[in-house]
Write a protein that holds these residues in place. Structure first.
Motif, mmCIF file in Angstrom:
data_model
loop_
_atom_site.group_PDB
_atom_site.id
_atom_site.type_symbol
_atom_site.label_atom_id
_atom_site.label_comp_id
_atom_site.label_asym_id
_atom_site.label_seq_id
_atom_site.Cartn_x
_atom_site.Cartn_y
_atom_site.Cartn_z
ATOM 1 N N LEU A 29 0.855 -1.182 0.000
ATOM 2 C CA LEU A 29 0.000 0.000 0.000
ATOM 3 C C LEU A 29 0.896 1.239 0.000
ATOM 4 N N THR A 30 0.780 2.041 -1.051
ATOM 5 C CA THR A 30 1.601 3.243 -1.182
ATOM 6 C C THR A 30 0.693 4.466 -1.138
ATOM 7 N N GLU A 31 0.923 5.330 -0.169
ATOM 8 C CA GLU A 31 0.091 6.532 -0.031
ATOM 9 C C GLU A 31 0.461 7.540 -1.118
ATOM 10 N N LEU A 32 -0.557 7.999 -1.844
ATOM 11 C CA LEU A 32 -0.347 8.948 -2.938
ATOM 12 C C LEU A 32 -0.737 10.363 -2.547
ATOM 13 N N SER A 108 2.743 -4.280 3.463
ATOM 14 C CA SER A 108 3.687 -3.183 3.621
ATOM 15 C C SER A 108 2.966 -1.879 3.310
ATOM 16 N N ILE A 109 2.952 -0.962 4.271
ATOM 17 C CA ILE A 109 2.260 0.315 4.116
ATOM 18 C C ILE A 109 3.298 1.430 4.114
ATOM 19 N N GLU A 110 3.391 2.187 3.013
ATOM 20 C CA GLU A 110 4.347 3.282 2.887
ATOM 21 C C GLU A 110 3.595 4.604 2.856
ATOM 22 N N ARG A 111 3.898 5.476 3.811
ATOM 23 C CA ARG A 111 3.256 6.783 3.927
ATOM 24 C C ARG A 111 4.077 7.847 3.203
ATOM 25 N N LEU A 112 3.432 8.972 2.906
ATOM 26 C CA LEU A 112 4.100 10.068 2.215
ATOM 27 C C LEU A 112 5.240 10.654 3.038
ATOM 28 N N ASP A 113 5.106 10.604 4.372
ATOM 29 C CA ASP A 113 6.154 11.170 5.236
ATOM 30 C C ASP A 113 7.343 10.233 5.418
ATOM 31 N N GLY A 114 7.335 9.079 4.710
ATOM 32 C CA GLY A 114 8.445 8.149 4.784
ATOM 33 C C GLY A 114 8.249 7.017 5.772
ATOM 34 N N GLU A 115 7.200 7.069 6.569
ATOM 35 C CA GLU A 115 6.944 6.005 7.534
ATOM 36 C C GLU A 115 6.539 4.722 6.813
ATOM 37 N N PRO A 253 12.395 -4.413 1.883
ATOM 38 C CA PRO A 253 12.050 -2.991 2.032
ATOM 39 C C PRO A 253 13.239 -2.110 1.680
ATOM 40 N N GLU A 254 12.988 -1.031 0.948
ATOM 41 C CA GLU A 254 14.072 -0.200 0.431
ATOM 42 C C GLU A 254 14.929 0.414 1.532
#
Length: 322
Positions: A29-32, A108-115, A253-254
């Motif tokens: 899940l990538t936050e846009l 895997s959940i990636e937020r815009l703030d890098g979390e 994870p990157e």
């Protein structure tokens, strides 16, 4: 019953056996977008092929879902969705159909703030609430443990190794040699420094099990018996590529590739040590009770299953060429 007839009987029984290890599904899940208007995510659900079929897993959340694309890769189907969480923040994630399978789903959940947040969903609890999900065993550690325990070909190989050596020091040397070898190729493959098609690797892994089963049953002097640590190292290189195949399904994870790889490898070792402890306990009981027939049954069973796997996997390689 002769050895030959017993072997053939076990080979027939082994035909329906699972030939491939259990690999997890992966939801990214990538936050846009994020703001007063709500949250917008891109959701990518990758589910593996099990025994030639897909499980039909479905992603369900509290957000509005719009299909974007679907594609097939080697052994997996990838579906991409857009999740519009305008009325409320993303809170509920459910993988429908997971309860019918043995696999887990890494989220895997990636937020815009890098979390970045990583969770593991299993068939017992296919639905999670993000606000209530408590930290547990590190995800990649858990995946490593499960991959070893449910990777039946790797388990059978370890069991065959334990039949070759008896003394505690010899067991330590052989297991360490196997561990060093598969850790090496796992790391090289994880960072794309070594690439090999999974089909011939899986066929050779099956062949390695059949070979050790034969060596154990024959009882004749051989290179395997003279240099078990060397043989364990050589075949360990192959098994490391097999472990890497499962890791490639979900990726690293990157921001924490080394830590994730380390945890995955530690998980494999934990699972391996658990199998070794169990097998040694059972073999000790069998030897103490002088149950010679029971002592050899696992060898016939492993040899029959591995022979079937080798034929099946080799046929999958050769059939497209005919």
């Amino acid at each position: 019953m002769t050895r030959t007839s017993l072997f053939l009987l076990l080979l027939v029984v082994a035909l329906p056996a699972q030939a491939h290890e259990v690999r997890p599904a992966f939801l990214k899940l990538t936050e846009l977008e994020a703001g007063e208007g709500g949250e917008l995510f891109e959701a990518s659900l990758r589910q593996p092929q099990i025994d030639g079929r897909y499980l039909g897993l479905q992603l369900q959340t509290n957000c509005e879902s719009t299909p974007v694309s679907a594609s097939l890769t080697s052994g997996a189907v990838i579906e991409v969705f857009e999740l519009n969480c305008s009325e409320s923040a993303l809170e509920t994630i459910e993988i429908s159909g997971l309860e019918r399978s043995l696999i887990d789903t890494l989220v895997s959940i990636e937020r815009l703030d890098g979390e970045t947040r990583e969770l593991l969903i299993n068939g017992d609890e296919p639905r999670i609430q993000l606000s209530e999900a408590a930290p547990g065993l590190p995800v990649y550690l858990a995946i490593g443990i499960e991959h070893l325990i449910f990777g039946f070909d790797h388990v059978l190989f370890v069991i065959m190794l334990l039949y070759i050596v008896r003394k505690p020091l010899d067991i330590l040397v052989v297991v360490t040699s196997f561990t060093v070898a598969h850790s090496l190729t796992l790391a090289l493959s994880a960072f794309d420094l070594l690439t090999l098609s999974s089909a011939p690797v899986e066929a050779m892994i099956a062949g390695s099990i059949a070979l050790l089963a034969y060596e154990n049953l024959s009882g004749k002097p051989s290179l395997t018996r003279r240099y078990p640590a060397v043989i364990a190292f050589i075949f360990g290189l192959l098994h490391g590529l097999g472990f890497a195949g499962a890791l490639a399904e979900i990726g690293l994870p990157e921001n924490s590739q080394l830590m994730a790889l380390l945890l995955f490898n530690i998980g494999i070792e934990v699972g391996q040590l658990a199998i070794i402890a169990l097998v040694l306990a059972l073999l000790t009981i069998i030897r103490v009770q002088h149950l010679r027939a029971l002592h050899q049954i696992p060898l016939y069973a492993a040899g029959g299953i591995a022979a079937y796997w080798f034929i099946e996997r080799s046929w999958q390689i050769l059939s497209p060429l005919s």
